[in-house]
Write a protein that holds these residues in place. Sequence first.
Motif, PDB file in Angstrom:
ATOM      1  N   LYS A 103      32.681  11.654  62.508  1.00 60.83           N
ATOM      2  CA  LYS A 103      32.430  12.738  61.621  1.00 60.83           C
ATOM      3  C   LYS A 103      31.100  13.263  61.637  1.00 60.83           C
ATOM      4  O   LYS A 103      30.812  14.458  61.539  1.00 60.83           O
ATOM      5  N   PHE A 104      30.088  12.449  61.725  1.00 60.56           N
ATOM      6  CA  PHE A 104      28.708  12.661  61.967  1.00 60.56           C
ATOM      7  C   PHE A 104      28.454  13.437  63.225  1.00 60.56           C
ATOM      8  O   PHE A 104      27.803  14.707  62.955  1.00 60.56           O
ATOM      9  N   ALA A 105      29.127  13.281  64.175  1.00 61.96           N
ATOM     10  CA  ALA A 105      29.135  13.999  65.499  1.00 61.96           C
ATOM     11  C   ALA A 105      29.602  15.378  65.302  1.00 61.96           C
ATOM     12  O   ALA A 105      29.323  16.498  65.922  1.00 61.96           O
ATOM     13  N   ALA A 106      30.798  15.380  64.901  1.00 61.82           N
ATOM     14  CA  ALA A 106      31.428  16.504  64.560  1.00 61.82           C
ATOM     15  C   ALA A 106      30.907  17.721  63.641  1.00 61.82           C
ATOM     16  O   ALA A 106      30.818  19.030  63.985  1.00 61.82           O
ATOM     17  N   ALA A 107      29.942  17.120  62.841  1.00 58.32           N
ATOM     18  CA  ALA A 107      29.307  17.943  62.015  1.00 58.32           C
ATOM     19  C   ALA A 107      27.855  18.300  62.536  1.00 58.32           C
ATOM     20  O   ALA A 107      27.201  19.360  62.144  1.00 58.32           O
ATOM     21  N   GLY A 108      27.455  17.588  63.429  1.00 64.17           N
ATOM     22  CA  GLY A 108      26.207  17.828  64.133  1.00 64.17           C
ATOM     23  C   GLY A 108      25.172  17.485  63.224  1.00 64.17           C
ATOM     24  O   GLY A 108      24.162  17.663  63.452  1.00 64.17           O
ATOM     25  N   LEU A 109      25.432  16.310  62.619  1.00 70.14           N
ATOM     26  CA  LEU A 109      24.212  15.562  61.779  1.00 70.14           C
ATOM     27  C   LEU A 109      24.346  14.127  62.319  1.00 70.14           C
ATOM     28  O   LEU A 109      24.951  13.494  63.068  1.00 70.14           O
ATOM     29  N   ARG A 110      22.905  13.722  62.256  1.00 71.06           N
ATOM     30  CA  ARG A 110      22.728  12.418  62.766  1.00 71.06           C
ATOM     31  C   ARG A 110      22.626  11.203  61.589  1.00 71.06           C
ATOM     32  O   ARG A 110      22.182  11.443  60.480  1.00 71.06           O
ATOM     33  N   GLU A 111      23.098  10.067  61.964  1.00 72.27           N
ATOM     34  CA  GLU A 111      23.064   8.883  61.240  1.00 72.27           C
ATOM     35  C   GLU A 111      21.588   8.423  60.904  1.00 72.27           C
ATOM     36  O   GLU A 111      20.833   8.042  61.941  1.00 72.27           O
ATOM     37  N   GLU A 112      21.229   8.186  59.863  1.00 72.75           N
ATOM     38  CA  GLU A 112      19.912   7.475  59.466  1.00 72.75           C
ATOM     39  C   GLU A 112      20.061   6.383  58.587  1.00 72.75           C
ATOM     40  O   GLU A 112      20.850   6.123  57.745  1.00 72.75           O
ATOM     41  N   PRO A 113      19.632   5.272  59.009  1.00 72.57           N
ATOM     42  CA  PRO A 113      19.809   4.051  58.312  1.00 72.57           C
ATOM     43  C   PRO A 113      19.533   3.974  56.863  1.00 72.57           C
ATOM     44  O   PRO A 113      18.443   4.439  56.541  1.00 72.57           O
ATOM     45  N   SER A 114      20.477   3.472  55.871  1.00 76.17           N
ATOM     46  CA  SER A 114      20.008   3.279  54.557  1.00 76.17           C
ATOM     47  C   SER A 114      19.104   2.120  54.483  1.00 76.17           C
ATOM     48  O   SER A 114      18.800   1.266  55.364  1.00 76.17           O
ATOM     49  N   HIS A 115      18.435   1.723  53.191  1.00 76.89           N
ATOM     50  CA  HIS A 115      17.650   0.814  52.755  1.00 76.89           C
ATOM     51  C   HIS A 115      18.599  -0.314  52.025  1.00 76.89           C
ATOM     52  O   HIS A 115      18.254  -1.393  52.087  1.00 76.89           O
ATOM     53  N   LEU A 116      19.503   0.160  51.154  1.00 75.08           N
ATOM     54  CA  LEU A 116      20.175  -0.587  50.155  1.00 75.08           C
ATOM     55  C   LEU A 116      21.551  -0.779  50.380  1.00 75.08           C
ATOM     56  O   LEU A 116      22.230  -1.634  49.717  1.00 75.08           O
ATOM     57  N   VAL A 117      22.307   0.066  51.134  1.00 74.01           N
ATOM     58  CA  VAL A 117      23.737   0.148  51.464  1.00 74.01           C
ATOM     59  C   VAL A 117      23.943   0.295  53.050  1.00 74.01           C
ATOM     60  O   VAL A 117      23.214   0.625  53.785  1.00 74.01           O
ATOM     61  N   ARG A 118      25.204  -0.299  53.270  1.00 77.44           N
ATOM     62  CA  ARG A 118      25.344  -0.381  54.696  1.00 77.44           C
ATOM     63  C   ARG A 118      25.787   1.507  55.105  1.00 77.44           C
ATOM     64  O   ARG A 118      25.260   1.682  56.232  1.00 77.44           O
ATOM     65  N   PRO A 119      26.396   2.100  54.523  1.00 77.89           N
ATOM     66  CA  PRO A 119      26.722   3.619  54.933  1.00 77.89           C
ATOM     67  C   PRO A 119      25.335   4.277  55.219  1.00 77.89           C
ATOM     68  O   PRO A 119      24.340   3.905  54.617  1.00 77.89           O
ATOM     69  N   PRO A 120      25.358   5.052  56.397  1.00 81.66           N
ATOM     70  CA  PRO A 120      23.981   5.693  56.781  1.00 81.66           C
ATOM     71  C   PRO A 120      23.829   7.011  56.127  1.00 81.66           C
ATOM     72  O   PRO A 120      24.920   7.616  55.360  1.00 81.66           O
ATOM     73  N   ARG A 121      22.462   7.475  55.819  1.00 76.39           N
ATOM     74  CA  ARG A 121      22.208   8.764  55.250  1.00 76.39           C
ATOM     75  C   ARG A 121      22.520   9.775  56.516  1.00 76.39           C
ATOM     76  O   ARG A 121      22.412   9.478  57.740  1.00 76.39           O
ATOM     77  N   ALA A 122      22.650  11.028  55.779  1.00 81.40           N
ATOM     78  CA  ALA A 122      22.836  12.202  56.832  1.00 81.40           C
ATOM     79  C   ALA A 122      21.344  12.849  57.056  1.00 81.40           C
ATOM     80  O   ALA A 122      20.641  12.983  56.089  1.00 81.40           O
ATOM     81  N   ALA A 123      20.689  12.371  57.877  1.00 83.76           N
ATOM     82  CA  ALA A 123      19.213  12.433  58.344  1.00 83.76           C
ATOM     83  C   ALA A 123      18.858  13.814  57.811  1.00 83.76           C
ATOM     84  O   ALA A 123      17.838  14.414  57.372  1.00 83.76           O
ATOM     85  N   GLU A 124      19.632  14.855  58.265  1.00 83.27           N
ATOM     86  CA  GLU A 124      19.090  16.431  57.887  1.00 83.27           C
ATOM     87  C   GLU A 124      19.143  16.744  56.786  1.00 83.27           C
ATOM     88  O   GLU A 124      18.669  17.865  56.313  1.00 83.27           O
ATOM     89  N   CYS A 125      20.113  16.103  55.921  1.00 80.93           N
ATOM     90  CA  CYS A 125      19.991  16.635  54.596  1.00 80.93           C
ATOM     91  C   CYS A 125      18.741  16.493  53.754  1.00 80.93           C
ATOM     92  O   CYS A 125      18.110  15.199  53.610  1.00 80.93           O
ATOM     93  N   PRO A 126      18.339  17.306  52.838  1.00 78.23           N
ATOM     94  CA  PRO A 126      17.197  17.220  52.286  1.00 78.23           C
ATOM     95  C   PRO A 126      16.973  16.159  51.200  1.00 78.23           C
ATOM     96  O   PRO A 126      15.926  15.409  50.878  1.00 78.23           O
ATOM     97  N   LEU A 127      18.115  15.832  50.489  1.00 80.84           N
ATOM     98  CA  LEU A 127      18.343  14.903  49.350  1.00 80.84           C
ATOM     99  C   LEU A 127      19.353  13.861  49.713  1.00 80.84           C
ATOM    100  O   LEU A 127      20.326  14.383  50.320  1.00 80.84           O
ATOM    101  N   GLN A 128      18.972  12.566  49.581  1.00 82.37           N
ATOM    102  CA  GLN A 128      19.889  11.488  49.833  1.00 82.37           C
ATOM    103  C   GLN A 128      19.925  10.472  48.835  1.00 82.37           C
ATOM    104  O   GLN A 128      18.838   9.971  48.399  1.00 82.37           O
TER     105      GLN A 128
END
Length: 217
Positions: free
Chosen positions: A104-129
């Motif tokens: 899904k991340f690749a399909a959207a053209g977004l990059r996975e960014e590691p989170s600090h406290l949870v396993r699922p990654p953040r969407a790096a390009e989104c201004p608020l996470q």
Amino acid sequence: MNSHTAIEPSVLYFGTPVVLLSTENEDGTFNLAPMSSAWALGRTVVLGLGREGQTARNLQARPDLVINLPAPDQWRAVERLAPLTGRTPVPPSKAAGCRFEPAKFAAAGLREEPSHLVRPPRAAECPLQLEARAERIRPDLSGDCVIVETTVLKVHAAHGLVVPGTQHIDPAAWSPLIYNFRHYFGLGPELGSSYRTETPRAATGRELSGHARRLVQ
């Protein structure tokens, strides 16, 4: 004269923010799904999700997630995700034309960014996470959806959105992507602010109208 017309709209998305939810799949990969039924109360964010979707299934078993908020100019990335599902076979409740997509991340053209406290990654390009955890999941009255109450654990904001020297988001710098009856919009110019605002006015560099000044006094 009656100034209103009684109607039966097919949806009631009367202007709500779009969010992208990243969750963990059973095999350890990650799903990214758009939705527009979310609202916040303190550190709680309540989500409305389709009962048969992959996101609801993931949260039942693995409650950690990230609530990513895209900017208006990222609506195309959101729309690229709209006809995709991370669940196979595709649930019959999904709209016609929906297809399975594991990346899904690749399909959207977004990059996975590691989170600090949870396993699922953040969407790096989104201004608020918002890193969060689902604390309670229950069916809605229709039985077609689930209502998910999440606790926000950590907030990440793009540097340009934060009032320098504070913990505040500058509302003049941030505009959510709004889903308005299945069309995408951003915000218009500020009209005024609530008397409860804690955002320093000097940081925004804006002059208020006389009416707006009366509202915040």
